[in-house]
Design a protein around this motif. Structure first.
Motif, short mmCIF file in Angstrom:
data_model
loop_
_atom_site.label_atom_id
_atom_site.label_comp_id
_atom_site.label_asym_id
_atom_site.label_seq_id
_atom_site.Cartn_x
_atom_site.Cartn_y
_atom_site.Cartn_z
N PHE A 140 45.04 45.72 51.99
CA PHE A 140 44.92 44.49 50.85
C PHE A 140 44.68 43.05 51.48
O PHE A 140 43.74 42.44 51.01
N MET A 185 40.15 39.70 37.55
CA MET A 185 39.02 39.53 36.79
C MET A 185 39.36 39.51 35.35
O MET A 185 40.15 40.37 34.75
N SER A 186 38.76 38.90 34.39
CA SER A 186 39.26 38.81 33.01
C SER A 186 38.78 40.02 32.36
O SER A 186 37.79 40.63 32.37
N PRO A 187 39.94 40.71 31.88
CA PRO A 187 39.53 41.82 31.12
C PRO A 187 39.20 41.52 30.00
O PRO A 187 39.93 41.11 29.35
N SER A 188 39.22 40.85 30.44
CA SER A 188 38.72 40.42 30.08
C SER A 188 38.22 39.54 29.58
O SER A 188 38.31 39.08 29.19
N TRP A 231 35.90 48.77 33.72
CA TRP A 231 34.77 49.50 32.75
C TRP A 231 33.93 48.26 31.99
O TRP A 231 32.84 48.13 31.69
N VAL A 276 40.41 42.97 44.51
CA VAL A 276 41.39 42.22 45.01
C VAL A 276 42.13 41.45 43.72
O VAL A 276 41.65 40.67 43.03
N ALA A 277 43.13 42.33 43.33
CA ALA A 277 43.99 41.75 42.18
C ALA A 277 45.46 41.51 42.81
O ALA A 277 46.50 42.26 42.49
N PRO A 278 45.92 40.64 43.00
CA PRO A 278 47.07 40.18 43.64
C PRO A 278 48.08 40.61 42.81
O PRO A 278 49.33 40.79 42.81
N LEU A 296 34.05 46.52 45.44
CA LEU A 296 35.22 45.87 46.30
C LEU A 296 35.63 44.57 45.84
O LEU A 296 37.00 44.30 45.89
N PRO A 297 35.07 43.51 45.26
CA PRO A 297 35.59 42.20 44.86
C PRO A 297 36.47 42.39 43.68
O PRO A 297 37.40 41.65 43.49
N GLN A 298 36.34 43.59 43.11
CA GLN A 298 37.15 43.84 41.84
C GLN A 298 38.48 44.34 42.21
O GLN A 298 39.36 44.33 41.75
N GLN A 337 39.64 47.25 32.63
CA GLN A 337 38.81 45.97 33.16
C GLN A 337 37.61 46.01 33.93
O GLN A 337 36.83 45.45 33.62
N LEU A 345 40.94 42.79 52.28
CA LEU A 345 39.91 42.56 51.10
C LEU A 345 40.31 41.15 50.40
O LEU A 345 39.33 40.49 50.03
N PHE A 346 41.54 40.80 50.55
CA PHE A 346 41.96 39.51 50.17
C PHE A 346 41.16 38.15 50.77
O PHE A 346 40.61 37.38 50.23
N ILE A 364 30.89 27.98 33.11
CA ILE A 364 30.50 29.09 33.94
C ILE A 364 29.04 29.05 33.67
O ILE A 364 28.15 29.59 34.69
N PRO A 391 38.31 34.30 39.69
CA PRO A 391 37.06 34.74 40.39
C PRO A 391 36.01 34.29 39.87
O PRO A 391 34.92 34.22 40.67
N GLN A 392 36.00 34.18 38.36
CA GLN A 392 34.86 33.82 37.79
C GLN A 392 34.24 32.50 38.34
O GLN A 392 32.93 32.24 38.23
N TRP A 441 30.64 39.90 37.17
CA TRP A 441 30.39 40.11 38.70
C TRP A 441 29.35 41.24 38.38
O TRP A 441 28.32 41.28 39.44
N ASN A 501 34.09 44.79 32.88
CA ASN A 501 33.64 43.70 33.55
C ASN A 501 32.27 43.21 33.37
O ASN A 501 31.45 44.43 33.57
N PHE A 542 37.06 38.75 50.07
CA PHE A 542 36.42 38.40 49.00
C PHE A 542 37.23 37.45 48.08
O PHE A 542 36.96 37.27 46.95
#
Lengths: 300, 321
Positions: B44, B1-4, A232, A174-176, A170-172, A230, B47-48, B276, A145-146, A237, A234, B51
């Motif tokens: 889902f 998202m990267s948990p970081s 908390w 989407v975690a397939p 909302l974008p967060q 994650q 949203l998929f 990035i 996503p980044q 975004w 992030n 986004f």
């Protein structure tokens, strides 16, 4: 690997499966030279790792004038909570903490609901297009996503969602990968349970809520904790999606508005300590669950 | 998202783990196809689509236009952005910075994590919780907190790092303001911050090695070093491969800590502006969304290529587990 945490709890009446492959740390009956050496080295590394935290806390307890004294002193000469008081009086941090709570809870709750529903459908039902849809979601795991931050922002501004909680959250959701983890867990729940419930006339929602969910405690905890940590932490975004300081989360506020602290290091450190406190407290309270959640969800 | 990511943070990515092995459900009996499942997938999927899929497709289209945040609309410009990108030395510098960061941060992130896990596994049981807490705690800090603490520690004169250096009779280092050290300084911070995650993965793997393996080896007269190189390391091979790949993907997404610790400047001589970071600048400072999208796709391709390797490893593991 903690196989036990990933498998559904065995039904109380059924015989337990094969014992988990000796997943017990080896116990040493009495200290051996190797054990002592390991302890010494381990504690040394721990001290090195804790030092920045200790340094930050000690700095936050100093009067500003003391923070820049050379040569540096570890302990404050006149310990004071003045820095904390100043940070709290300014009020930004409380606002950011509140925003972080709202966003993280929103993301975690939505992720759990949406991903559990999808995983149940993939695991326990049959519908047209199921296979290719699942393949599409699994492929989505590969998307970073980044790297899409600019097109995503462009789209969010078209949707008018910039500078809103929903836009941040909302974008967060989407975690397939979470759908994938949950499906794998649900797959291991024997069909007999749902079928018995279905025979009794329960619908899918009912089966999900009263059969599948109660058997999935560990995996739900793992997914929930991992998602929360994650969300908390992030930065990118929420940073892009908010320009209004009143909507910033802790990482964004502390990361970008630090100019307002000037060069007041004691206050900076006090703000850092306060910003770190919530998750550290959660960790201290639920150490075992957090460790398990991060290992289980992170591993897949 | 990267948990970081730890964005450096190494999580969220798919990876390998043994599949749950318990009572295998009887797959064969087909269920009646119905539309109920579709309703369950819908939230889902929506949203998929909105986004993830949409920005991906829109981004690709945008990369062929002169879309700008400064004005509405956009004109098709063909391959102009892509051609400009290939000739833009800042693009290549930022990619290079990202690769250098990956190369210098990955070895310590793996080796120190392994050392920590071995020590924790070996140390007396009463010490375990303290070591776990100390090694893992930094991982839970928000990136901004990490950056604040380390910027303060790297201060010349009264910062802790330089204070320790002078106390040891060494010369001070201008960590964040020297273009030769700024990336290393950020890498050190990242190791401190995220090594705890790898540590947990290693610890879980170590605790899964049955003790009888070691007992048998000891009976056969294997010394501690032999047990380590002949048993522990080979049994940890998969975990190591997994950690290395997670780490590489996470490092390729470096942004947060580099951005905050250089106050968004990219550091002296842009020595700490990762890929990035440059995308961010092109898009949000330069307002050139079209151009930023093109660079996004270049990075995207690199990350997907690396992830595919990881994914292959994962599926192979799925078969054998």
């Amino acid at each position: 690997m903690s196989a036990a945490t990933r498998t559904p709890r065995p039904p109380r009446t059924a015989p337990t499966g094969p014992p988990p492959a000796a997943a017990r740390p080896r116990r040493l009956p009495r200290p051996t030279p190797g054990g002592v050496l390991a302890a010494v080295l381990g504690v040394f590394l721990a001290v090195v790792w804790l030092m920045p935290l200790v340094w930050a806390v000690l700095t936050s307890l100093k009067p500003e004038a003391e923070t820049t004294a050379v040569p540096l002193r570890w302990l404050p000469l006149e310990p004071t909570f003045a820095a904390y008081q100043a940070v709290i009086e300014r009020g930004d941090l409380q606002r950011w903490l509140l925003n972080s709570v709202v966003v993280s809870v929103l993301v975690t709750a939505l992720t759990l609901v949406v991903c559990v529903l999808a995983a149940y459908a993939f695991s326990k039902t049959e519908f047209p297009g199921r296979a290719w849809l699942f393949a599409l979601f699994v492929a989505g795991i590969l998307v970073p996503p980044q790297a899409l931050i600019v097109p995503l922002f462009d789209q969010m501004s078209v949707l008018g969602m910039v500078d809103t909680y929903w836009g941040v959250a909302l974008p967060q959701v989407v975690a397939p990968v979470m759908v994938f983890i949950l499906k794998r867990f649900f797959d291991a729940i024997p069909r007999d349970y749902e079928e018995a419930a279905r025979l009794d006339g329960a619908g899918h929602l009912r089966v999900l809520w009263s059969v599948v969910v109660p058997m999935s405690g560990p995996v739900l905890a793992a997914v929930g904790i991992f998602t929360f940590v994650q969300a908390w932490n992030n930065f990118l975004w929420p940073f892009v999606a908010t320009a209004d300081p009143a909507l910033m989360t802790v990482p964004v506020g502390l990361g970008t508005v630090q100019g307002s602290y000037g060069i007041q290091y004691a206050q900076e450190m006090a703000a850092a300590v306060l910003g770190a406190l919530p998750l550290v407290a959660v960790f201290l309270l639920f150490q075992r669950h957090v460790v398990r959640g991060v290992t289980d969800a992170g591993l897949k | 998202m990267s948990p970081s990511t730890a964005t450096g943070r190494a999580a969220g990515a798919p990876a390998a783990a043994p599949a749950p092995r318990p009572a295998r459900p009887a797959r064969p009996g087909r269920r009646r196809a119905s539309l109920a499942g579709l309703w369950f997938v819908l939230p889902f999927a929506a949203l998929f689509a909105v986004f993830l899929v949409w920005p991906m497709l829109a981004g690709l289209w945008t990369s062929f236009t002169d879309r700008s945040l400064a004005s509405p609309g956009a004109d098709f410009v063909g391959l102009a952005n892509w051609r400009e990108m290939l000739g833009d030395s800042a693009v290549w510098q930022s990619l290079w910075t990202t690769l250098v960061f990956t190369a210098i941060s990955t070895p310590p992130l793996v080796a120190i994590a392994l050392a920590m896990a071995l020590l924790t596994n070996r140390a007396a049981a009463g010490l375990g919780w303290f070591l776990r807490l100390s090694y893992f705690a930094p991982f839970l800090l928000p990136v901004a907190v990490v950056a604040l603490i380390w910027e303060w520690m790297y201060q010349p004169g009264f910062g802790m790092v330089n204070g320790l250096l002078t106390a040891a009779g060494l010369a001070e280092v201008a960590w964040l303001t020297d273009q030769n050290t700024v990336l290393a300084a950020i890498a050190i911070t990242t190791v401190w911050w995220t090594v705890g995650f790898n540590f947990l993965l290693y610890l879980a793997a170590l605790q899964g090695i049955p003790s009888y393996v070691y007992e048998a080896a000891a009976l056969d007269g294997a010394g501690p070093w032999q047990r380590f190189t002949r048993i522990t390391l080979p049994l940890l091979r998969r975990t190591t491969g997994l950690i290395v790949l997670l780490q590489i993907v996470a490092s390729l997404k470096l942004f947060d800590q580099a951005y905050i610790m250089t106050n968004g400047s990219g550091g002296p001589g842009y020595a700490a502006r990762p890929a990035i970071g440059y995308i961010f600048e092109a898009g949000f400072t330069g307002l050139r969304v079209g151009y930023a999208s093109a660079i996004s796709y270049l990075l995207f391709a690199v990350i997907v290529a690396v992830s595919l390797v990881q994914f292959r490893l994962f599926s192979r593991k799925g078969e054998t587990a």
